[in-house]
Write an enzyme that holds these catalytic residues in place. Structure first.
Site, PDB file in Angstrom:
ATOM      1  N   ARG A 150       9.669  -2.911  -7.417  1.00 57.98           N
ATOM      2  CA  ARG A 150      11.082  -3.283  -7.302  1.00 57.98           C
ATOM      3  C   ARG A 150      11.483  -3.927  -8.614  1.00 57.98           C
ATOM      4  NH1 ARG A 150      13.939  -6.328  -2.338  1.00 57.98           N
ATOM      5  NH2 ARG A 150      13.956  -4.123  -1.736  1.00 57.98           N
ATOM      6  N   HIS A 174      17.777   3.084  -4.103  1.00 53.34           N
ATOM      7  CA  HIS A 174      16.892   2.420  -3.121  1.00 53.34           C
ATOM      8  C   HIS A 174      16.420   3.500  -2.144  1.00 53.34           C
ATOM      9  CE1 HIS A 174      14.939  -0.539  -0.864  1.00 53.34           C
ATOM     10  NE2 HIS A 174      15.946  -1.187  -0.323  1.00 53.34           N
ATOM     11  N   GLN A 187      14.765   2.963   1.435  1.00 44.98           N
ATOM     12  CA  GLN A 187      15.680   2.529   2.494  1.00 44.98           C
ATOM     13  C   GLN A 187      16.348   3.728   3.149  1.00 44.98           C
ATOM     14  OE1 GLN A 187      16.488  -0.866   3.502  1.00 44.98           O
ATOM     15  NE2 GLN A 187      17.242   0.360   5.213  1.00 44.98           N
ATOM     16  N   ASP A 203      26.750  -2.409   2.756  1.00 42.93           N
ATOM     17  CA  ASP A 203      25.733  -3.151   2.013  1.00 42.93           C
ATOM     18  C   ASP A 203      26.427  -4.365   1.418  1.00 42.93           C
ATOM     19  OD1 ASP A 203      23.434  -3.877   0.573  1.00 42.93           O
ATOM     20  OD2 ASP A 203      23.811  -2.449  -1.048  1.00 42.93           O
ATOM     21  N   CYS A 258      21.315  -2.159   5.356  1.00 40.61           N
ATOM     22  CA  CYS A 258      19.952  -2.297   4.834  1.00 40.61           C
ATOM     23  C   CYS A 258      19.453  -3.734   4.897  1.00 40.61           C
ATOM     24  CB  CYS A 258      19.869  -1.752   3.416  1.00 40.61           C
ATOM     25  SG  CYS A 258      20.917  -2.613   2.230  1.00 40.61           S
ATOM     26  N   ARG A 306      11.477   0.861   8.087  1.00 37.33           N
ATOM     27  CA  ARG A 306      10.963   0.838   6.703  1.00 37.33           C
ATOM     28  C   ARG A 306       9.442   1.031   6.741  1.00 37.33           C
ATOM     29  NH1 ARG A 306      13.658  -2.119   2.823  1.00 37.33           N
ATOM     30  NH2 ARG A 306      12.036  -1.272   1.449  1.00 37.33           N
TER      31      ARG A 306
END
Ligand code: NVA
Length: 312
Positions: A102, A129, A132, A225, A268, A296
């Site tokens: 990340r 991402h 996700q 988000d 998310c 996830r």
């Protein structure tokens, strides 16, 4: 065998994405049924940005595949400062079956992949991402029994990592993707063009609209988000203030009522109630965010096992 990475959603073909999602559902039903990292083999999981779900789900995924998760604190490693990305990649790659990272710029993870010699997985960059989206697609498929042909509306910051990954990942799944975002926060043109190309191949479509109601109208899935992504903390006041361009794109109960009556809501996480989503929506009956967070784990197990096996 070819070395495979997952740096952005379209690093999997449509067929491979479907295979990974099917494997994720299998692993959810039988959590220890694939021991792709038996040994245990080490997977390095490196964080340059904050994490909760990603750390928990990757460490659990690696352990349940028979491997050993080694979490590396990016603040200690100082990749690109204390040591170059390329040198870090060579060191980690010699001692890891895969590297999960990340970080900030997409260029950083591309450089890691170029020098690691093992699969590299994007656990969030400024631009994408993709893990996700796999979890989200698994969640949608569980609830709807299908992906192709469904309409997913993402409303909020159209220029962030989630917007880009929804465009690519949902287009690959043959969905109709609508991004509702202010004119000031459009997705990257190259990502949009690639999503349009994929949608044309897979029978879906892609649209960017500056009207939240039009974006959500009749949608099967509504997602949003945070308006303040990691790394944007200095802009928090303008992005969450009453004059923010995102205010009309908040997922309120009245916006949600524009979607299909059976629509589900995804986020998310972390969520900021009262900003991008009303508590009544995220805590309401259409919300599936806790399934999404759990998924996830299952999606990333399937992805890691796929990448390691393909690259062996
Ligand atoms: N756009 C958000 C996603 C968090 C999972 C961020 O980058 O912070």
């Amino acid at each position: 065998m070819t070395l495979r990475h997952f740096l952005r959603d379209d690093d999997l073909s449509a067929e491979e994405q479907a295979l990974v999602l099917a494997r994720a559902a299998e692993l959810k039903a039988a959590p220890l049924s694939r021991q792709s990292l038996a040994g245990p083999q080490v997977v390095s999981v490196v964080f340059d940005k904050p994490t909760l779900r990603t750390q928990v789900s990757f460490t659990g995924a690696i352990a349940q595949l028979g491997g050993h998760p080694l979490v590396v604190d990016g603040a200690l490693a100082q990749i690109g400062v204390r040591e170059s990305v390329a040198d870090t990649a060579r060191v980690l790659g010699r001692q890891s079956a895969a590297i999960v990272w990340r970080t900030y710029g997409q260029d950083r993870i591309e450089e890691m992949a170029a020098f690691a010699g093992v699969p590299v997985v994007n656990a969030l960059t400024d631009d994408f991402h993709p893990c996700q989206i796999l979890a989200d697609l698994l969640t949608v498929n569980e609830r709807k029994g299908v992906l192709a042909g469904l309409t997913l509306a993402y409303v909020g910051d159209g220029a962030n990592n989630m917007a880009h990954s929804y465009l690519l990942g949902c287009a690959l799944a043959g969905m109709h993707v609508r991004v509702g975002t202010p004119a000031s926060h459009q997705p990257q043109a190259a990502v949009l063009a690639r999503a349009e190309e994929i949608a044309a191949e897979q029978g879906g479509s892609v649209a960017v609209l500056d009207d939240a109601g039009a974006a959500v109208a009749g949608a099967d899935v509504v997602v949003t988000d945070t308006w303040v992504s990691m790394g944007m903390e200095a802009q928090k006041g303008e992005r969450q203030g009453s004059a923010s361009p995102f205010v009309p794109f908040a997922v309120t109960e009245s916006l949600m009522a524009r979607a299909d009556p059976d629509a589900i809501f995804l986020h998310c996480l972390p969520a900021y109630r009262g900003f991008e989503v009303e508590a009544a929506v995220i805590d309401g009956p259409q919300s599936v965010v806790w399934d999404e967070a759990e998924n996830r784990l299952h999606a990333q197990k399937a992805l890691l096992s796929f990448l390691v096996e393909e690259s062996a």
